[in-house]
Design a protein around this motif. Structure first.
Motif, PDB file in Angstrom:
ATOM      1  N   UNK A  14      -8.287 -52.397 -30.998  1.00  0.00           N
ATOM      2  CA  UNK A  14      -8.730 -51.193 -31.672  1.00  0.00           C
ATOM      3  C   UNK A  14      -7.838 -50.368 -32.342  1.00  0.00           C
ATOM      4  N   UNK A  15      -6.817 -49.880 -31.569  1.00  0.00           N
ATOM      5  CA  UNK A  15      -5.728 -48.812 -32.173  1.00  0.00           C
ATOM      6  C   UNK A  15      -5.109 -49.169 -33.301  1.00  0.00           C
ATOM      7  N   UNK A  16      -4.349 -50.442 -33.251  1.00  0.00           N
ATOM      8  CA  UNK A  16      -3.616 -51.129 -34.278  1.00  0.00           C
ATOM      9  C   UNK A  16      -4.494 -51.427 -35.511  1.00  0.00           C
ATOM     10  N   UNK A  19      -5.783 -48.109 -37.004  1.00  0.00           N
ATOM     11  CA  UNK A  19      -4.497 -47.169 -37.626  1.00  0.00           C
ATOM     12  C   UNK A  19      -4.393 -47.933 -38.983  1.00  0.00           C
ATOM     13  N   UNK A  20      -4.151 -49.403 -39.001  1.00  0.00           N
ATOM     14  CA  UNK A  20      -3.913 -49.974 -40.149  1.00  0.00           C
ATOM     15  C   UNK A  20      -5.106 -49.786 -41.276  1.00  0.00           C
ATOM     16  N   UNK A  21      -6.391 -49.768 -40.887  1.00  0.00           N
ATOM     17  CA  UNK A  21      -7.180 -49.670 -41.656  1.00  0.00           C
ATOM     18  C   UNK A  21      -7.577 -48.232 -42.257  1.00  0.00           C
ATOM     19  N   UNK A  29      -6.598 -41.490 -38.813  1.00  0.00           N
ATOM     20  CA  UNK A  29      -6.935 -42.308 -37.603  1.00  0.00           C
ATOM     21  C   UNK A  29      -7.172 -41.309 -36.436  1.00  0.00           C
ATOM     22  N   UNK A  30      -8.024 -41.280 -35.502  1.00  0.00           N
ATOM     23  CA  UNK A  30      -8.380 -40.727 -34.375  1.00  0.00           C
ATOM     24  C   UNK A  30      -8.107 -41.631 -33.007  1.00  0.00           C
ATOM     25  N   UNK A  31      -7.165 -41.681 -32.076  1.00  0.00           N
ATOM     26  CA  UNK A  31      -7.146 -42.272 -30.967  1.00  0.00           C
ATOM     27  C   UNK A  31      -7.682 -41.685 -29.751  1.00  0.00           C
ATOM     28  N   UNK A 207      -6.469 -59.046 -38.880  1.00  0.00           N
ATOM     29  CA  UNK A 207      -7.945 -58.371 -38.436  1.00  0.00           C
ATOM     30  C   UNK A 207      -8.112 -56.874 -39.259  1.00  0.00           C
ATOM     31  N   UNK A 208      -6.876 -56.159 -39.865  1.00  0.00           N
ATOM     32  CA  UNK A 208      -7.041 -55.077 -40.578  1.00  0.00           C
ATOM     33  C   UNK A 208      -7.854 -55.443 -41.898  1.00  0.00           C
ATOM     34  N   UNK A 209      -7.545 -56.503 -42.569  1.00  0.00           N
ATOM     35  CA  UNK A 209      -7.988 -56.862 -43.741  1.00  0.00           C
ATOM     36  C   UNK A 209      -9.712 -57.035 -43.578  1.00  0.00           C
TER      37      UNK A 209
END
Length: 223
Positions: A14-16, A19-21, A29-31, A207-209
């Protein structure tokens, strides 16, 4: 404001991915997990991690802030930057414990919602789509097999020089899955509107794409 909620189990990426998106789309981005980790760190430091009452009483003297520097999130606990301290395994397990306490969730809710109210955000956690941002224009439930998630976490620990086995990491993943999905308050589960996204076997860029594609489609549908 555009709000994107990404939920899912520990180690799903989720975080990576979030953040990438966020970087790709120009959002903040809020973790949210970092907030619970900060509360857990404070509870450990104060020796009350095994007492729900002690944790609740501690909240009145706890100040947690998210500070964004060049788009990157830093976590401050009582004025101290604890961004790296909250990532150790002990705090990860403790975070799952404190997040099950309703008063802790209430304590952090307004902070999370205020950030989303004033910014285009991608926020990730366990109950973002269901509780924190129920009106988010895009909701994604991101998951992967326990073995895949454990392998990712294990690789991260090894790169940091941590002394831990894959079996220990897998046990930790399974334990957190059980805790998060069986807690009475805001259990981990997708909403009816959530787009299910399985990242098993996908590389980071893939995953980001895919996440960016889902977000753009959802936003267009909700315009």
């Amino acid at each position: 404001m555009i709000n994107v909620a990404i939920d899912g189990p520990a180690g799903a990426g989720k975080s990576t991915v979030a953040r990438g998106a966020a970087k790709e789309l120009g959002y903040i981005y809020v973790d949210t997990g970092a907030l619970y980790r900060a509360i857990a760190l404070n509870a450990v430091r104060n020796g009350v991690i095994d007492s729900n009452e002690g944790i609740i009483n501690m909240l009145s003297s706890t100040d947690v802030k998210l500070v964004f520097k060049d788009g990157e999130q830093c976590v401050y606990l009582n004025g101290e930057d604890v961004s790296s301290l909250i990532r150790i395994p002990e705090i990860s397990m403790s975070a799952s414990k404190v997040s099950a306490i309703p008063r802790v969730r209430d304590f952090l809710l307004d902070l999370q919602r205020n950030i989303a109210k004033n910014n285009n955000v991608i926020m990730d956690g366990r109950d973002i789509g269901s509780v924190v941002l129920p009106d988010a224009q895009c909701k994604i439930f991101l998951f992967a097999s326990p073995e895949c998630r454990a392998q990712r976490r294990y690789k991260e620990h090894i790169e940091k020089g941590d002394s831990i086995t894959y079996e220990e990491v897998l046990a930790d993943v399974n334990r957190r899955d059980y805790q998060d999905s069986h807690r009475e308050v805001a259990p981990l589960k997708p909403t009816e509107e959530s787009v299910m996204f399985d990242t098993t076997g996908l590389e980071f860029e893939q995953s980001v794409a895919k996440a960016v594609e889902i977000i753009k489609e959802s936003i267009n549908e909700n315009l």
